[in-house]
Design an enzyme around this catalytic site. Sequence first.
Site, PDB file in Angstrom:
ATOM      1  N   SER A 410       0.832  -1.213   0.000  1.00 45.55           N
ATOM      2  CA  SER A 410       0.000   0.000   0.000  1.00 45.55           C
ATOM      3  C   SER A 410       0.858   1.251   0.000  1.00 45.55           C
ATOM      4  O   SER A 410       0.496   2.252  -0.599  1.00 45.55           O
ATOM      5  CB  SER A 410      -0.890   0.022   1.244  1.00 45.55           C
ATOM      6  OG  SER A 410      -1.888  -0.945   1.154  1.00 45.55           O
ATOM      7  N   HIS A 431      -2.336  -3.501  -6.477  1.00 46.90           N
ATOM      8  CA  HIS A 431      -2.787  -3.022  -5.161  1.00 46.90           C
ATOM      9  C   HIS A 431      -4.255  -3.347  -4.978  1.00 46.90           C
ATOM     10  O   HIS A 431      -5.129  -2.630  -5.467  1.00 46.90           O
ATOM     11  CB  HIS A 431      -2.531  -1.530  -5.021  1.00 46.90           C
ATOM     12  CG  HIS A 431      -2.886  -0.996  -3.667  1.00 46.90           C
ATOM     13  ND1 HIS A 431      -3.653   0.126  -3.465  1.00 46.90           N
ATOM     14  CD2 HIS A 431      -2.595  -1.473  -2.424  1.00 46.90           C
ATOM     15  CE1 HIS A 431      -3.804   0.340  -2.159  1.00 46.90           C
ATOM     16  NE2 HIS A 431      -3.162  -0.635  -1.514  1.00 46.90           N
ATOM     17  N   GLU A 443      -5.759  -1.283  -8.133  1.00 50.97           N
ATOM     18  CA  GLU A 443      -4.825  -0.303  -8.705  1.00 50.97           C
ATOM     19  C   GLU A 443      -3.663  -1.078  -9.314  1.00 50.97           C
ATOM     20  O   GLU A 443      -2.974  -1.832  -8.616  1.00 50.97           O
ATOM     21  CB  GLU A 443      -4.334   0.662  -7.622  1.00 50.97           C
ATOM     22  CG  GLU A 443      -5.375   1.694  -7.203  1.00 50.97           C
ATOM     23  CD  GLU A 443      -4.856   2.670  -6.169  1.00 50.97           C
ATOM     24  OE1 GLU A 443      -4.291   2.218  -5.149  1.00 50.97           O
ATOM     25  OE2 GLU A 443      -5.019   3.897  -6.342  1.00 50.97           O
ATOM     26  N   ASN A 481      -4.992   6.160  -1.881  1.00 50.16           N
ATOM     27  CA  ASN A 481      -4.540   6.539  -0.536  1.00 50.16           C
ATOM     28  C   ASN A 481      -3.943   7.935  -0.512  1.00 50.16           C
ATOM     29  O   ASN A 481      -3.973   8.620   0.502  1.00 50.16           O
ATOM     30  CB  ASN A 481      -3.537   5.511  -0.014  1.00 50.16           C
ATOM     31  CG  ASN A 481      -4.254   4.261   0.501  1.00 50.16           C
ATOM     32  OD1 ASN A 481      -5.440   4.330   0.845  1.00 50.16           O
ATOM     33  ND2 ASN A 481      -3.569   3.141   0.514  1.00 50.16           N
TER      34      ASN A 481
HETATM   35  N1  LIG Z   1      -4.657  -4.683   5.127  1.00 53.24           N
HETATM   36  C1  LIG Z   1      -5.092  -3.939   4.135  1.00 53.24           C
HETATM   37  O1  LIG Z   1      -6.190  -3.334   4.150  1.00 53.24           O
HETATM   38  C2  LIG Z   1      -4.243  -3.842   2.884  1.00 53.24           C
HETATM   39  C3  LIG Z   1      -4.807  -3.332   1.702  1.00 53.24           C
HETATM   40  C4  LIG Z   1      -4.033  -3.308   0.553  1.00 53.24           C
HETATM   41  C5  LIG Z   1      -2.718  -3.737   0.576  1.00 53.24           C
HETATM   42  N2  LIG Z   1      -2.186  -4.195   1.758  1.00 53.24           N
HETATM   43  C6  LIG Z   1      -0.794  -4.653   1.733  1.00 53.24           C
HETATM   44  O2  LIG Z   1      -0.792  -6.075   1.733  1.00 53.24           O
HETATM   45  C7  LIG Z   1       0.379  -6.562   2.397  1.00 53.24           C
HETATM   46  C8  LIG Z   1      -0.044  -7.565   3.442  1.00 53.24           C
HETATM   47  O3  LIG Z   1      -0.959  -6.940   4.291  1.00 53.24           O
HETATM   48  P1  LIG Z   1      -1.903  -7.828   5.225  1.00 53.24           P
HETATM   49  O4  LIG Z   1      -2.845  -6.884   5.873  1.00 53.24           O
HETATM   50  O5  LIG Z   1      -2.442  -8.978   4.484  1.00 53.24           O
HETATM   51  O6  LIG Z   1      -0.835  -8.378   6.302  1.00 53.24           O
HETATM   52  P2  LIG Z   1      -0.975  -9.661   7.239  1.00 53.24           P
HETATM   53  O7  LIG Z   1      -0.077  -9.406   8.390  1.00 53.24           O
HETATM   54  O8  LIG Z   1      -2.387 -10.000   7.466  1.00 53.24           O
HETATM   55  O9  LIG Z   1      -0.355 -10.851   6.348  1.00 53.24           O
HETATM   56  C9  LIG Z   1       1.008 -10.893   6.025  1.00 53.24           C
HETATM   57  C10 LIG Z   1       1.369 -12.353   5.789  1.00 53.24           C
HETATM   58  O10 LIG Z   1       2.675 -12.423   5.232  1.00 53.24           O
HETATM   59  C11 LIG Z   1       3.381 -13.460   5.860  1.00 53.24           C
HETATM   60  N3  LIG Z   1       4.802 -13.187   5.713  1.00 53.24           N
HETATM   61  C12 LIG Z   1       5.502 -12.224   6.317  1.00 53.24           C
HETATM   62  N4  LIG Z   1       6.783 -12.270   5.888  1.00 53.24           N
HETATM   63  C13 LIG Z   1       6.851 -13.278   4.979  1.00 53.24           C
HETATM   64  C14 LIG Z   1       7.881 -13.822   4.168  1.00 53.24           C
HETATM   65  N5  LIG Z   1       9.123 -13.333   4.243  1.00 53.24           N
HETATM   66  N6  LIG Z   1       7.598 -14.846   3.350  1.00 53.24           N
HETATM   67  C15 LIG Z   1       6.345 -15.336   3.297  1.00 53.24           C
HETATM   68  N7  LIG Z   1       5.331 -14.876   4.039  1.00 53.24           N
HETATM   69  C16 LIG Z   1       5.588 -13.848   4.866  1.00 53.24           C
HETATM   70  C17 LIG Z   1       2.878 -13.445   7.288  1.00 53.24           C
HETATM   71  O11 LIG Z   1       3.135 -14.694   7.915  1.00 53.24           O
HETATM   72  C18 LIG Z   1       1.391 -13.191   7.061  1.00 53.24           C
HETATM   73  O12 LIG Z   1       0.702 -14.401   6.855  1.00 53.24           O
HETATM   74  C19 LIG Z   1       1.089  -5.339   2.949  1.00 53.24           C
HETATM   75  O13 LIG Z   1       2.111  -4.959   2.068  1.00 53.24           O
HETATM   76  C20 LIG Z   1      -0.006  -4.264   2.933  1.00 53.24           C
HETATM   77  O14 LIG Z   1       0.520  -2.952   2.725  1.00 53.24           O
HETATM   78  C21 LIG Z   1      -2.907  -4.267   2.896  1.00 53.24           C
END
Ligand SMILES: NC(=O)c1ccc[n+]([C@@H]2O[C@H](COP(=O)([O-])OP(=O)(O)OC[C@H]3O[C@@H](n4cnc5c(N)ncnc54)[C@H](O)[C@@H]3O)[C@@H](O)[C@H]2O)c1
Length: 653
Positions: A410, A431, A443, A481
């Site tokens: 994000s 995204h 996106e 954003n």
């Molecule tokens: N939460 C939101 O609303 C949202 C929206 C759009 C984009 N994002 C982006 O998505 C990404 C993930 O966000 P999220 O909310 O799903 O996080 P989350 O913490 O729910 O999930 C992250 C996952 O990645 C895994 N992980 C971490 N390091 C790792 C690695 N080295 N190898 C493999 N797996 C690994 C973790 O174990 C976990 O299961 C972030 O970059 C965030 O910016 C989030």
Amino acid sequence: MNEVTTFSATVSATIRDGILVVTIDNAPVNATSADVRSGLEKALAHADAAPGIRGVVITGAGKTFIGGADIREFGKPAIEPILPVVIEKIEASSKPVVAALNGAALGGGLELALACHYRIASPSAQVGLPEVKLGIVPGAGGTQRLPRLIGVPAAIELIASGRIAKAKEALSLCILDELAETDLVDAAIEAARRLTGASPRKTGELTAAPADPTEIDKASGKILAKARGQKAPAEAVRLVASSHRPLAAGLADERATFLTLRDSREAAALRHIFFAEREASKVAGLEGIDARPVVTIGICGLGLMGSGIAVAALGAGYTVIGLDQSLEAAQKGRQRIIGLLERNLASGRLDQAGFEAQATRLSVTVTDADLAPCDLVIEAVFDDLTVKIDLFRRLDKVVRPETILATNTSYLNPDEIAAATAHPERVLGLHFFSPAHVMRLLEVVRCKETALDVLATGLAVAKRLRKLPVVTGVTEGFIGNRIFSAYRREAEYLLEDGALPHEIDAALEDYGFPMGLFAVYDMAGLEIAWARRKRQAAIRDPSERYVEIADRLCEAGRLGQKSGRGWYAYPDGKRTIDPEVTAIIEAERAKRSIAARSFSQDEIQKRLLNAMAAEGEALLAEGIAARASDIDLVMINGYGFPAYKGGPMFAKS
Ligand SMILES: NC(=O)c1ccc[n+]([C@@H]2O[C@H](COP(=O)([O-])OP(=O)(O)OC[C@H]3O[C@@H](n4cnc5c(N)ncnc54)[C@H](O)[C@@H]3O)[C@@H](O)[C@H]2O)c1
Ligand SMILES: CCCCCCCCCCCCC[C@H](O)CC(=O)SCCNC(=O)CCNC(=O)[C@H](O)C(C)(C)COP(=O)(O)OP(=O)(O)OC[C@H]1O[C@@H](n2cnc3c(N)ncnc32)[C@H](O)[C@@H]1OP(=O)(O)O
């Protein structure tokens, strides 16, 4: 070979067994443009005058019967014959007219079919009167003829919601008379021959039984509540509910209502969005560029986003290989994904066979090498640059050179992630918005080095995922954003200047947002933004106005609904104005020696809309967004901006 008679550039006919088979061929959706209407009128006159012609079949070329009136004609001077006149001539024909629905019959297309004396469809056909989605009501008899066929309550539900019904449901509702199990036109000709000599089945001569208010409320209540602020759905209900009137009176009321709504700002906004959605995937420079084939998608990080992306990919028919950092996390991710599939099964969105097929196409692992077969890998790991760069370097070693790598970040800079890999040209951003298996908006982030066919592949995958792709350049927060940050900043300025959270939220909800900004903030939680502000504190521009109210709330442990307190208090879970927050705001104003003043809803709305539009103009000037309508799509589909206002750029214009 039967002789073809041409009635206009888009309407031609042949005669088979004494039946005039009229075909509309007006790409791309057989919209009833002026040329189509003129051709149909001539074909009907020809059939009427020819003694050798005993009936008429009307069908469409291609995959659509008639996609509706030509929306591009709206707002221009009417060209005779207008569609209602053509439709009246069909119904008044002395010879039977059969509609052969070879595909979607929508809007004016269904209205034309309703005036035919028999309706037969291919099993793949769909019907609907989606005019309310364009801010109008059906204007060619739909609100009067449909209830005569299927009853007022069912007609209210279909017309006020604008939903599309598949052929089987349309048959069960008696919108259709028959589904053609063999050749559609052959079956339609047979139907026309059967009707020859019989008294014509004129829908307009049927009577719609009056519905009592409870039935009307039951059919319309939820739809009108969801369409809060929009005029067309309520007008559709009114017209259908009064369809027991003589046909002429109902048609006159319908036409007047259609014309009023067609020329409204709301309808102009929804037409803007209709065309904007179709423009968004047209990217300059991609003409003739083929997308790479994608069959297997790897998803790294099976948390909140990764599991949602996996469900969307499985639903689109892809094979999914999920990777997480530990066996426990991978299994937890798999359980999360299967759980979402089971919810789709329970809700009927999936049948058992579909559920099993999708579950079979899912595998999870902790071993990078298992991602080797992937054509595309999407990372959704922790939003930490080091973690993402390390992952992409590991992926470089296991996937094929043509495999595309996508980041779901994000806020991090995808160019920095790409630069750390061996092949930055194969990197882009995808995204997704949370929940990723539900939200349409995607996106598609075009990095500095992204190759054209990689970008084309991102768009093709988005379309197959049934997402709404909007291409963005690289900037912090991309389009959505970044505008949201500007809009939040302006809202916090308003707090310092004298407004209160509930006043700002009320102004936004009055404008049409489903929920005000501060209520949304409390729902999402304040801690993520707080952590980002603390990270940025060292590099913040001291000359830029910075409002500390949110920091004070977080320091006081007010992190939103989940902590029981945020911008509001939540006694027994109910959002309540909290005097403690008012005191914190007043203390911050005093620190800045700000003399607070009150703001009207109109002033609040204008300041917030102007802030969004100004940031949108900056995104256009920087080349981050390709067109203003893309910005509108992002704010409507990702941030609750009311579609019937057209988006911040349309509203500003
Ligand atoms: N939460 C939101 O609303 C949202 C929206 C759009 C984009 N994002 C982006 O998505 C990404 C993930 O966000 P999220 O909310 O799903 O996080 P989350 O913490 O729910 O999930 C992250 C996952 O990645 C895994 N992980 C971490 N390091 C790792 C690695 N080295 N190898 C493999 N797996 C690994 C973790 O174990 C976990 O299961 C972030 O970059 C965030 O910016 C989030
Ligand atoms: C004194 C007299 C004064 C005047 C009196 C007037 C009296 C009143 C007259 C009333 C007449 C109105 C009657 C009627 O009630 C009103 C309508 O019918 S409004 C339209 C209703 N129909 C719809 O809303 C359907 C819209 N289209 C779709 O849902 C889909 O396009 C589809 C048909 C399901 C096909 O989907 P896809 O295959 O995915 O294709 P796309 O969606 O990508 O579209 C392809 C292409 O076609 C363009 N397009 C689609 N529909 C229309 C349309 N109805 N009109 C014009 N153009 C349409 C779309 O923009 C794409 O264009 P491209 O991007 O390729 O340029």
